[in-house]
Design an enzyme around this catalytic site. Structure first.
Site, short mmCIF file in Angstrom:
data_model
loop_
_atom_site.label_atom_id
_atom_site.label_comp_id
_atom_site.label_asym_id
_atom_site.label_seq_id
_atom_site.Cartn_x
_atom_site.Cartn_y
_atom_site.Cartn_z
N ARG A 271 0.87 -1.18 0.00
CA ARG A 271 0.00 0.00 0.00
C ARG A 271 0.90 1.22 0.00
O ARG A 271 1.50 1.56 1.02
CB ARG A 271 -0.86 -0.05 1.27
CG ARG A 271 -2.02 0.92 1.29
CD ARG A 271 -2.52 1.13 2.72
NE ARG A 271 -1.60 2.01 3.43
CZ ARG A 271 -1.39 1.96 4.75
NH1 ARG A 271 -1.98 1.07 5.50
NH2 ARG A 271 -0.54 2.81 5.32
N HIS A 275 -3.51 4.56 4.69
CA HIS A 275 -4.62 3.60 4.85
C HIS A 275 -5.91 4.19 4.27
O HIS A 275 -6.60 3.55 3.49
CB HIS A 275 -4.79 3.27 6.33
CG HIS A 275 -6.01 2.47 6.61
ND1 HIS A 275 -6.15 1.16 6.21
CD2 HIS A 275 -7.18 2.79 7.22
CE1 HIS A 275 -7.34 0.71 6.56
NE2 HIS A 275 -7.99 1.69 7.17
N TYR A 284 4.48 6.04 10.95
CA TYR A 284 4.84 4.66 11.32
C TYR A 284 5.62 3.91 10.24
O TYR A 284 6.00 2.78 10.43
CB TYR A 284 3.58 3.86 11.69
CG TYR A 284 2.49 3.85 10.63
CD1 TYR A 284 2.55 2.96 9.55
CD2 TYR A 284 1.42 4.74 10.68
CE1 TYR A 284 1.57 2.95 8.58
CE2 TYR A 284 0.43 4.74 9.71
CZ TYR A 284 0.50 3.84 8.66
OH TYR A 284 -0.46 3.83 7.69
C1 LIG Z 1 -14.29 -5.87 12.58
C2 LIG Z 1 -13.45 -4.64 12.43
N1 LIG Z 1 -12.42 -4.41 13.29
C3 LIG Z 1 -11.65 -3.31 13.15
C4 LIG Z 1 -11.91 -2.41 12.16
C5 LIG Z 1 -11.04 -1.17 12.00
N2 LIG Z 1 -10.18 -1.31 10.81
C6 LIG Z 1 -10.49 -0.70 9.66
S1 LIG Z 1 -9.39 -1.03 8.46
C7 LIG Z 1 -8.47 -2.02 9.46
C8 LIG Z 1 -7.23 -2.69 8.96
C9 LIG Z 1 -7.47 -3.72 7.90
O1 LIG Z 1 -6.25 -4.12 7.33
P1 LIG Z 1 -6.20 -5.15 6.16
O2 LIG Z 1 -7.14 -6.26 6.39
O3 LIG Z 1 -4.77 -5.50 5.94
O4 LIG Z 1 -6.77 -4.33 4.89
P2 LIG Z 1 -6.18 -3.01 4.19
O5 LIG Z 1 -6.82 -1.84 4.86
O6 LIG Z 1 -4.72 -3.01 4.35
O7 LIG Z 1 -6.61 -3.11 2.77
C10 LIG Z 1 -9.04 -2.07 10.74
C11 LIG Z 1 -8.46 -2.81 11.86
C12 LIG Z 1 -13.02 -2.66 11.31
N3 LIG Z 1 -13.32 -1.84 10.30
N4 LIG Z 1 -13.73 -3.79 11.44
#
Ligand SMILES: Cc1ncc(C[n+]2csc(CCOP(=O)(O)OP(=O)(O)O)c2C)c(N)n1
Ligand SMILES: [Mg+2]
Length: 382
Positions: A271, A275, A284
């Site tokens: 990425r 985010h 970070y």
């Molecule tokens: C059930 C849940 N827990 C926590 C969150 C908060 N949250 C939003 S994005 C994220 C990280 C997700 O990372 P990843 O699965 O690697 O996907 P990326 O964003 O990198 O595409 C989190 C923890 C959420 N949206 N849903």
């Protein structure tokens, strides 16, 4: 070689070693075509013209992503989750699908949405806060963005169980991130998918981060080795290599269509942006990491390959640039001219059928809005 206990349907492809050398790569970061006897057959029909069209998709998608980021910075969108760096993972997989296949995305698959033909205004509608969701999932066979991490893997598995009952050869494909692999939902989905051998693909874009948490912190083994514990074979593919992703997805689709059951694809990518537009990755992330991954840029490597083949003509370059400009302009226009929703639309599409509790809430809310008579709030007319 931890992951050789399961074999893929054709019996020809070996499962991938999670240690690193196993990464399926058909185009090197320098843009050289690398031979791979297992995966080359899956892309042997890809002519230079087809490669050029994958290139166009990736350039257009990057442009959509950049334009949407600008729109957010200009206050026209509330939020945007950039996919910068993940174009090959999304185009390679998105373009492998048939119309009747069904996509269950997270919030980051705006490139896949473009491949599925989502209207450009609908693509940004939800991020503008204009509607609960952007489009009708059944028109495009693509669900709307899922923010609950990993939940869509359950929906995909359930849908694939339905496909199985119908006896159709469609496939459900769930996109999710590296962080999602730690969620209960994803693990539960894999148990069901393996037990019932359903036609579903678990497509994990390992972009190295779950917001500010690096993948190495939550996964002590390669992500592609996790599904093996459930009895699901996996492929670990260079997610910045559009051809390798296309090949791996076609292989997984073939397995699913021919009763081979689920496959897990780990697309190793990065990425390159934040985010979301609400995040500041400089807090970070090591800038050297970004530099290292920039050298593996998915678009630059396809450009280099096309150049080497003599297929990157000035005509192609200008037509791709014109297409990207046109798409960005159309999306911006659609975004900024989108009429505000009627306040009572808040109650639409929440439940599939009306019910009395919802009707009561709606009536009360309409009554409340009427108290603003003479002092109407813009876009709040019942
Ligand atoms: C059930 C849940 N827990 C926590 C969150 C908060 N949250 C939003 S994005 C994220 C990280 C997700 O990372 P990843 O699965 O690697 O996907 P990326 O964003 O990198 O595409 C989190 C923890 C959420 N949206 N849903
Ligand atoms: Mg991630």
């Amino acid at each position: 070689m931890l992951v050789h206990e399961l074999s893929l349907a054709s019996g020809e492809q070996e499962l991938q070693d999670p240690s690193g050398e196993d990464l399926v790569q058909l185009i090197s970061p320098e843009g050289r075509r690398r031979k791979n006897s297992d995966f080359d057959p899956w892309v042997e029909d890809v002519t230079d013209t087809r490669l050029a069209s994958l290139y166009e998709d990736m350039v257009v998608i990057r442009r959509i992503d950049t334009e949407a980021t600008y729109l957010q910075r200009q206050g026209e969108l509330a939020l945007w989750p950039p996919l910068l760096g993940q174009e090959a993972a999304q185009v390679g997989s998105g373009r492998a699908l048939r119309n009747e296949d069904f996509v269950f995305p997270s919030y980051r698959e705006n490139g896949v949405a473009y491949c599925r033909g989502v209207d450009l205004g609908d693509l940004v509608r939800v991020w503008r806060g204009n509607a609960h969701s952007g489009w009708d999932p059944f028109q495009l066979n693509m669900a709307t963005p899922q923010v609950i991490i990993g939940a869509q893997t359950l929906h995909a598995t359930g849908y694939a169980m339905g496909i199985q009952q119908d006896g159709s050869d469609a496939v459900a494909l769930a996109y999710f991130g590296d962080g999602a692999t730690s969620q209960g939902d994803v693990n539960e989905a894999m148990v069901f998918a393996a037990s019932f051998r359903v036609p579903v693909i678990f497509f994990c874009q390992n972009n190295q981060w779950a917001i500010s948490e690096p993948v190495g912190l939550q996964a002590q083994v390669s992500l592609s080795s996790r599904p093996l514990g459930f009895g699901i074979p996996s492929v670990r593919v260079d997610g910045n290599d559009v051809l390798a992703v296309l090949a791996a997805t076609r292989l997984a689709l073939h397995r699913a269509r021919t009763d081979g059951g689920p496959t897990f694809i780990e697309a190793v990518t990065y990425r390159m942006g934040p985010h979301t537009t609400a995040d500041d990755p400089t807090r970070y992330r090591d800038p050297l990491d970004l530099e290292m991954w920039a050298a593996k840029d998915p678009i630059a490597r396809l450009e280099a390959l096309l150049k080497e083949k003599g297929a990157l003509t000035p005509e192609l370059e200008s037509s791709v640039a014109a297409k990207a400009d046109g798409v960005a302009k159309e999306m911006r226009e659609a975004c900024i001219t989108m009429p505000p929703p009627a306040a009572l639309d808040l109650f639409s599409h929440v439940y599939s059928e009306p019910h009395s509790a919802l009707e009561t809430q709606k009536t009360n809310y309409a009554r409340y809005l009427q108290t603003f008579e003479g002092d109407p709030v813009e876009g709040m007319n019942p």
